[in-house]
Design an enzyme around this catalytic site. Structure first.
Site, PDB file in Angstrom:
ATOM      1  N   LYS A  21       9.571  40.552  13.455  1.00 23.80           N
ATOM      2  CA  LYS A  21      10.091  41.925  13.439  1.00 23.80           C
ATOM      3  C   LYS A  21       9.328  42.845  14.391  1.00 23.80           C
ATOM      4  O   LYS A  21       9.932  43.720  15.026  1.00 23.80           O
ATOM      5  CB  LYS A  21      10.081  42.496  12.028  1.00 23.80           C
ATOM      6  CG  LYS A  21       8.712  42.682  11.399  1.00 23.80           C
ATOM      7  CD  LYS A  21       8.842  43.209   9.975  1.00 23.80           C
ATOM      8  CE  LYS A  21       7.481  43.381   9.312  1.00 23.80           C
ATOM      9  NZ  LYS A  21       6.670  44.412   9.960  1.00 23.80           N
ATOM     10  N   THR A  22       7.998  42.666  14.494  1.00 22.08           N
ATOM     11  CA  THR A  22       7.231  43.514  15.412  1.00 22.08           C
ATOM     12  C   THR A  22       7.654  43.253  16.850  1.00 22.08           C
ATOM     13  O   THR A  22       7.736  44.179  17.671  1.00 22.08           O
ATOM     14  CB  THR A  22       5.722  43.250  15.250  1.00 22.08           C
ATOM     15  OG1 THR A  22       5.345  43.452  13.883  1.00 22.08           O
ATOM     16  CG2 THR A  22       4.909  44.180  16.130  1.00 22.08           C
ATOM     17  N   ASP A  82       9.464  50.825  10.489  1.00 21.61           N
ATOM     18  CA  ASP A  82       9.078  49.483  10.054  1.00 21.61           C
ATOM     19  C   ASP A  82       8.872  49.470   8.539  1.00 21.61           C
ATOM     20  O   ASP A  82       8.611  50.510   7.934  1.00 21.61           O
ATOM     21  CB  ASP A  82       7.787  49.079  10.769  1.00 21.61           C
ATOM     22  CG  ASP A  82       7.477  47.602  10.634  1.00 21.61           C
ATOM     23  OD1 ASP A  82       8.361  46.847  10.181  1.00 21.61           O
ATOM     24  OD2 ASP A  82       6.354  47.200  10.993  1.00 21.61           O
ATOM     25  N   GLU A  83       8.979  48.306   7.920  1.00 21.72           N
ATOM     26  CA  GLU A  83       8.757  48.141   6.473  1.00 21.72           C
ATOM     27  C   GLU A  83       9.606  49.131   5.664  1.00 21.72           C
ATOM     28  O   GLU A  83       9.142  49.757   4.713  1.00 21.72           O
ATOM     29  CB  GLU A  83       7.275  48.310   6.121  1.00 21.72           C
ATOM     30  CG  GLU A  83       6.331  47.395   6.875  1.00 21.72           C
ATOM     31  CD  GLU A  83       6.407  45.946   6.421  1.00 21.72           C
ATOM     32  OE1 GLU A  83       7.246  45.630   5.574  1.00 21.72           O
ATOM     33  OE2 GLU A  83       5.610  45.133   6.924  1.00 21.72           O
ATOM     34  N   GLN A 113      10.763  41.616   0.209  1.00 26.03           N
ATOM     35  CA  GLN A 113       9.340  41.936   0.224  1.00 26.03           C
ATOM     36  C   GLN A 113       9.065  43.361  -0.271  1.00 26.03           C
ATOM     37  O   GLN A 113       8.019  43.932   0.023  1.00 26.03           O
ATOM     38  CB  GLN A 113       8.763  41.752   1.636  1.00 26.03           C
ATOM     39  CG  GLN A 113       8.829  40.318   2.127  1.00 26.03           C
ATOM     40  CD  GLN A 113       8.109  40.127   3.447  1.00 26.03           C
ATOM     41  OE1 GLN A 113       6.882  40.162   3.524  1.00 26.03           O
ATOM     42  NE2 GLN A 113       8.868  39.920   4.509  1.00 26.03           N
ATOM     43  N   ARG A 171       2.703  34.024   3.019  1.00 27.75           N
ATOM     44  CA  ARG A 171       1.485  34.336   3.794  1.00 27.75           C
ATOM     45  C   ARG A 171       0.913  33.064   4.410  1.00 27.75           C
ATOM     46  O   ARG A 171       0.095  33.134   5.327  1.00 27.75           O
ATOM     47  CB  ARG A 171       0.400  34.950   2.893  1.00 27.75           C
ATOM     48  CG  ARG A 171       0.690  36.275   2.214  1.00 27.75           C
ATOM     49  CD  ARG A 171       1.269  37.310   3.141  1.00 27.75           C
ATOM     50  NE  ARG A 171       2.726  37.258   3.107  1.00 27.75           N
ATOM     51  CZ  ARG A 171       3.518  37.835   4.013  1.00 27.75           C
ATOM     52  NH1 ARG A 171       2.971  38.457   5.035  1.00 27.75           N
ATOM     53  NH2 ARG A 171       4.830  37.770   3.919  1.00 27.75           N
TER      54      ARG A 171
END
Length: 748
Positions: free
Chosen positions: A33-34, A219-220, A250, A612
């Site tokens: 995504k980044t 973002d997020e 998430q 993770r």
């Protein structure tokens, strides 16, 4: 365009090329995504000829903002300095620094941290003559924060309050805001709510920033609360060029006010929005992703996604079950020691549901000499000596911050007693002065003689340092403050070991100041109509420190095992991950077993933990564990049971036979099992709840519990099986329990 998009997959490319109107990018864990956000910014600048000044990118942590700036800089070089990349709070601070005078505040306002808020609320409770056993400052602050997240003003909160406890909480909210304003201070929630208020009440200011930020990226997005949503909606407008990136799977911060429906209902809020799903994972091995998919598909409130990878399957999920928590910790520590024979400890992370679980792990790591870093312990900026130093700096920068000034008035000891300080406070309140201004007029308060001389000595010190702050570099100012105040000399009277640790913390603060001075990012952007005013270096340093999160200080270069909660691990990744405490009643937590929304959030948290891991995932649990001084027997976590046996490799180290595992073919079957399955039995006995017709107590009432003693009822919620009662038991903390189990007795 080809140069910018050459490294993107098909879906990433689609997300980058859609630049006009609203867009929702559903980015699964590890899906890049980044990369999408940074390449989208580069595409806007290089291909669409958008000025970097017209782009706003909002993230949730300073760490993420820094990484985004770095990666954008690699794509568009020098132009990246003009892009506004910041957290929600930092974005709001910059806007408020310029325009908060419209709301009656000074642009040099102070930002209060958690400790400051508690200290202020303690004052409020004392002034309102409220019993601290009934009204705990943490509980009141939690209610106030929740109200602010939902944009409920003190007046609205008061109108909607029902019952004695909520009415008094409303009084506290009113007085708390009055005292914040009197100190020219904002708490973190205010940064958001004040900016929303500014935009709603000052259309010209909103129009200024709408014209400035023609392209907005968030973002997020799944972690946004109501206030953050309102801020974005105001800035972008219904037809604005808004791109939000997030993953509903998430969303794990409901307890902080995050509203998952902001992302689930994005297409309803912004009709015609373009939706792109990023499902290819670049982080984890195949079996890890398969386990994550199998767990999360049991949630009903989600947008359908299925992570996949081109990587090989890798090892199966290692599932270990131990007799107790001590055995669990010992095995994990020993296994990490063996697997890190090359000294590369940074490859490992141990994740847990609650901070209390770290104790046994830390003990074993210390015994075996394993280096580790604990994320989520005492924040560096909350340590006494650092708080003291910052209080001095705040008083030098802003004499209106009463909390800061009162903290250091007698630190180190100056012989200024509490009675003297109280007299100054009363004079300040009666004359509408700040505490520091009242100190400057100490003679008018009637404080003369030796006490007056001691106060004058203190104010002379602050005034001289304030004058010096106009010319001295920041690090030199801090050194001079520590020296002239006598703080360093006073440390010499402390325990040698403690004194050395405190001196090292002050040296670390100086290191932070030096880095701030050397950082080119510390300079303000070129002045323009929407930029914040040119603040002195001291003010900007204090602002930056106040916005630093604990995770931003994580040392990613150190060869240490990382110990942290599952919540803190979000956004990070490690080669090998250990998820501990995988037991029903601990993870998922006991109260979530009868609350579908809570259970789904717990499952999302498990999904975050699983994803993770890059190379290897181990899930551990104990058959029995000490909880609040009592032994609790538990079944294996339902989340482990939701992973098919074909993906797991088990080892049982308990004295009892391993329990059968279950595999569910879909969310419906999982939900049926959850309702039908017996809950963990305590001490071999299964209790059954008999729901009462009504309760003899309600919010605000004092009750007695056979173990926790006396407490105050905060909330009563009617659940499907029984009434759920939330009680503040003072030193025993806030507890949520079933009324049938708790057997609370109303007192008074």
């Amino acid at each position: 365009m080809e140069e910018i998009c050459s490294t993107l997959n098909e879906k990433q490319r689609e997300a980058v090329l859609c630049t006009e109107g609203p867009e929702l990018v559903l980015a699964g864990a590890g899906s890049g995504k980044t990369r999408v956000i940074t390449h989208r910014i580069a595409y806007l600048i290089r291909e669409k000829q958008v000025s970097p000044r017209n782009i706003l990118a909002i993230t949730f942590t300073n760490k993420a903002a820094g990484e985004m700036k770095r990666r954008v800089g690699q794509l568009v070089s020098e132009e990246s300095d003009q892009i506004w990349v910041a957290t929600f709070h930092a974005t709001c601070v910059r806007i408020l620094r310029r325009f908060i005078d419209r709301l009656g505040y000074d642009s040099h306002f102070t930002i209060y941290d958690t400790d400051d808020q508690r200290a202020l609320m303690k004052q409020v409770l004392k002034e309102l003559n409220l019993d601290p056993k009934t009204f705990r400052e943490r509980s009141i602050l939690a209610a106030v924060s929740s109200a602010k997240n939902e944009l409920r003003t003190p007046a609205q909160f008061s109108r909607e309050a029902s019952g004695y406890y909520e009415e008094r909480t409303a009084d506290c909210y009113h007085r708390y805001q009055e005292k914040l304003a009197g100190n020219d201070a904002l708490d973190f929630d205010d940064l958001l709510t004040m900016t929303v208020e500014l935009f709603r009440t000052c259309p010209d200011v909103l129009d200024l920033y709408r014209r400035r930020f023609r392209y907005i990226m968030v973002d997020e997005y799944q972690d946004t609360n109501t206030a953050q949503f309102a801020l974005i909606e105001l800035l972008a407008g219904k037809d604005g060029n808004l791109c939000v990136v997030g993953d509903d799977d998430q969303s794990i911060y409901r307890f902080r006010g995050a509203n998952i429906y902001n992302i689930l209902n994005f297409e309803k809020t912004f009709p015609g929005a373009h939706v792109v799903k990023l499902e290819e994972n670049y982080r984890s091995k195949g079996n890890i992703l398969s386990a994550a998919n199998e767990v999360i598909r049991n949630n009903l409130g989600r947008k359908e996604k299925h992570l996949w990878t081109r990587r090989d399957a890798g090892e199966k999920i290692h599932v270990f079950r131990f007799e107790n928590a001590s055995d669990e910790a010992e095995h994990i520590a020993e296994e990490i020691r063996q697997r890190a024979s090359d000294g590369r400890y940074s490859r490992f992370a141990v994740l847990y549901r609650t901070n209390a679980q770290s104790r046994a792990l830390e003990e074993r790591f210390v015994t075996l000499g394993i280096p580790y870093q604990l994320i989520g312990g005492v924040n560096f900026y909350q340590r006494k000596e650092v708080k003291d130093a910052l209080a001095y700096l705040k008083t030098i920068a802003n004499g209106r911050d009463d909390l800061a000034c009162r903290r250091i008035l007698n630190v180190p000891k100056r012989g200024i007693g509490d009675a003297t300080a109280q007299k100054v406070m009363e004079f300040a309140a009666a004359n509408g002065l700040s505490f520091y201004d009242a100190l400057l007029d100490a003679e008018k308060t009637g404080i003369l003689g030796r006490s007056g001389g001691k106060i004058r000595k203190f104010t002379d010190l602050i005034e001289s340092l304030r004058e010096r702050s106009r010319s001295l570099p920041l690090t030199e100012l801090i050194r001079e403050m520590l020296d002239k105040s006598g703080y360093l000399e006073d440390l010499a009277n402390d325990d040698p070991v403690e004194a050395e640790a405190r001196r090292q913390n002050l040296e670390e603060l100086l290191n932070k100041a030096a880095a701030f001075e050397n950082d080119t990012g510390a300079a303000e952007e070129p002045e323009d109509e929407s930029a914040s005013p040119d603040l002195p270096a001291l003010d900007r340093f204090l602002e930056e420190v106040s916005l630093v999160a604990d995770i931003d200080r994580m040392d990613t270069g150190a060869e240490k095992v990382t110990l942290m909660t599952l919540h803190a691990a979000k956004g990070l990744e490690f080669d090998e991950v250990y998820m501990t405490g995988m037991e029903d009643g601990l993870f998922p937590g006991m109260r979530s077993l009868d609350d579908p929304k809570e259970l789904e959030e717990e499952r999302r948290l498990c999904y975050v933990g699983i994803t993770r891991a890059r190379e290897r995932l181990t899930m551990t649990g104990a058959a029995r564990r000490m909880v609040n001084g009592e032994t609790r027997f538990s079944n294996e976590s339902m989340f482990v049971r939701e992973i098919p046996d074909s993906l797991k490799e088990r080892k049982d180290y308990t004295e009892r036979p391993q329990r059968t595992s279950w595999h569910f073919d879909g969310p419906g079957e999982a939900e049926s099992f959850r309702r039908a399955a017996p809950k963990p039995a305590a001490f071999g006995k299964e209790f059954r709840i008999v729901k009462a017709d009504h309760l003899e107590y309600g919010p605000g009432d004092r009750v007695k519990h056979m173990k926790f003693g006396e407490g105050t009822v905060l909330r009563v919620e009617e659940g499907a099986r029984d009434f759920e009662v939330t009680v503040d038991f003072g030193s025993h903390g806030v507890r949520k329990m079933f009324a049938g189990f708790a057997k609370l007795e109303k007192i008074g």
